[in-house]
Design a protein around this motif. Structure first.
Motif, mmCIF file in Angstrom:
data_model
loop_
_atom_site.group_PDB
_atom_site.id
_atom_site.type_symbol
_atom_site.label_atom_id
_atom_site.label_comp_id
_atom_site.label_asym_id
_atom_site.label_seq_id
_atom_site.Cartn_x
_atom_site.Cartn_y
_atom_site.Cartn_z
ATOM 1 N N LEU A 56 0.836 -1.197 0.000
ATOM 2 C CA LEU A 56 0.000 0.000 0.000
ATOM 3 C C LEU A 56 0.874 1.250 0.000
ATOM 4 N N ARG A 57 1.866 1.257 0.849
ATOM 5 C CA ARG A 57 2.787 2.400 0.918
ATOM 6 C C ARG A 57 3.500 2.606 -0.413
ATOM 7 N N GLN A 58 3.900 1.501 -1.027
ATOM 8 C CA GLN A 58 4.590 1.556 -2.312
ATOM 9 C C GLN A 58 3.701 2.180 -3.390
ATOM 10 N N GLU A 59 2.437 1.827 -3.394
ATOM 11 C CA GLU A 59 1.513 2.381 -4.387
ATOM 12 C C GLU A 59 1.325 3.884 -4.188
ATOM 13 N N PHE A 60 1.294 4.335 -2.953
ATOM 14 C CA PHE A 60 1.172 5.766 -2.703
ATOM 15 C C PHE A 60 2.481 6.480 -3.038
ATOM 16 N N GLU A 61 3.599 5.854 -2.754
ATOM 17 C CA GLU A 61 4.896 6.470 -3.025
ATOM 18 C C GLU A 61 5.156 6.631 -4.526
ATOM 19 N N ARG A 62 4.556 5.773 -5.332
ATOM 20 C CA ARG A 62 4.746 5.884 -6.785
ATOM 21 C C ARG A 62 4.300 7.241 -7.302
ATOM 22 N N GLN A 63 3.308 7.829 -6.680
ATOM 23 C CA GLN A 63 2.739 9.102 -7.131
ATOM 24 C C GLN A 63 3.201 10.283 -6.280
ATOM 25 N N ARG A 64 4.228 10.081 -5.515
ATOM 26 C CA ARG A 64 4.659 11.093 -4.547
ATOM 27 C C ARG A 64 5.028 12.441 -5.157
ATOM 28 N N TYR A 65 5.630 12.437 -6.317
ATOM 29 C CA TYR A 65 6.157 13.676 -6.877
ATOM 30 C C TYR A 65 5.234 14.316 -7.915
ATOM 31 N N VAL A 66 3.982 13.940 -7.936
ATOM 32 C CA VAL A 66 3.007 14.582 -8.812
ATOM 33 C C VAL A 66 2.668 15.940 -8.206
ATOM 34 N N THR A 67 2.763 16.997 -9.009
ATOM 35 C CA THR A 67 2.532 18.341 -8.480
ATOM 36 C C THR A 67 1.371 19.063 -9.146
ATOM 37 N N SER A 68 0.830 18.512 -10.200
ATOM 38 C CA SER A 68 -0.280 19.142 -10.902
ATOM 39 C C SER A 68 -1.583 18.878 -10.141
ATOM 40 N N LEU A 69 -2.265 19.934 -9.750
ATOM 41 C CA LEU A 69 -3.495 19.781 -8.957
ATOM 42 C C LEU A 69 -4.611 19.017 -9.675
ATOM 43 N N PRO A 70 -4.826 19.231 -10.978
ATOM 44 C CA PRO A 70 -5.850 18.414 -11.648
ATOM 45 C C PRO A 70 -5.512 16.918 -11.640
ATOM 46 N N VAL A 71 -4.252 16.603 -11.811
ATOM 47 C CA VAL A 71 -3.824 15.201 -11.787
ATOM 48 C C VAL A 71 -3.984 14.625 -10.382
#
Length: 123
Positions: A56-71
């Motif tokens: 679960l942590r790994q799945e959340f960490e995959r998207q850690r550096y997304v900075t676009s608010l719509p995304v």
């Protein structure tokens, strides 16, 4: 214990503030984290609790550096949908275990060179 899907439903919204989206992400992560033991029991998965939580942590960490608010808004909405589908047992076992495929069959996901693929006949 009966589960009413509407209790787990979360209204989809577009986040306009990074702090707001961070709060929503943490809230989603904690809801998932609390349900990991129940999910393992519900799907009769023979995996340790620690493995479920680390995945679960790994799945959340995959998207850690997304900075676009719509995304980020879309990712949170998809995460809420995944949560509702998983907890309500609307998924098949195979859909849940696709997240653990890399640990179960590491040879299938091992990085292969061109020569390895050529010798196997898959290149």
């Amino acid at each position: 214990m009966t589960i009413r899907p509407t209790n787990l439903a979360v209204t989809t919204r577009v986040y306009t503030d990074m702090a707001e989206s961070r709060t929503a992400t943490i809230h989603l992560y904690r809801r998932f984290l609390r349900q990991v033991p129940g999910i393992i029991r519900l799907y009769q998965a023979e995996i340790p609790l620690a493995v479920g939580r680390s995945k679960l942590r790994q799945e959340f960490e995959r998207q850690r550096y997304v900075t676009s608010l719509p995304v980020i808004s879309i990712l949170i909405a998809k995460g809420n949908m995944e949560y509702q589908e998983t907890v309500n047992f609307w998924k098949q076992k195979a859909q849940l275990f696709k997240y653990f495929a890399q640990e179960e069959y590491p040879e299938r996901y091992a990085r292969k060179t061109f020569v390895d693929k050529f010798l196997e006949g898959t290149a």
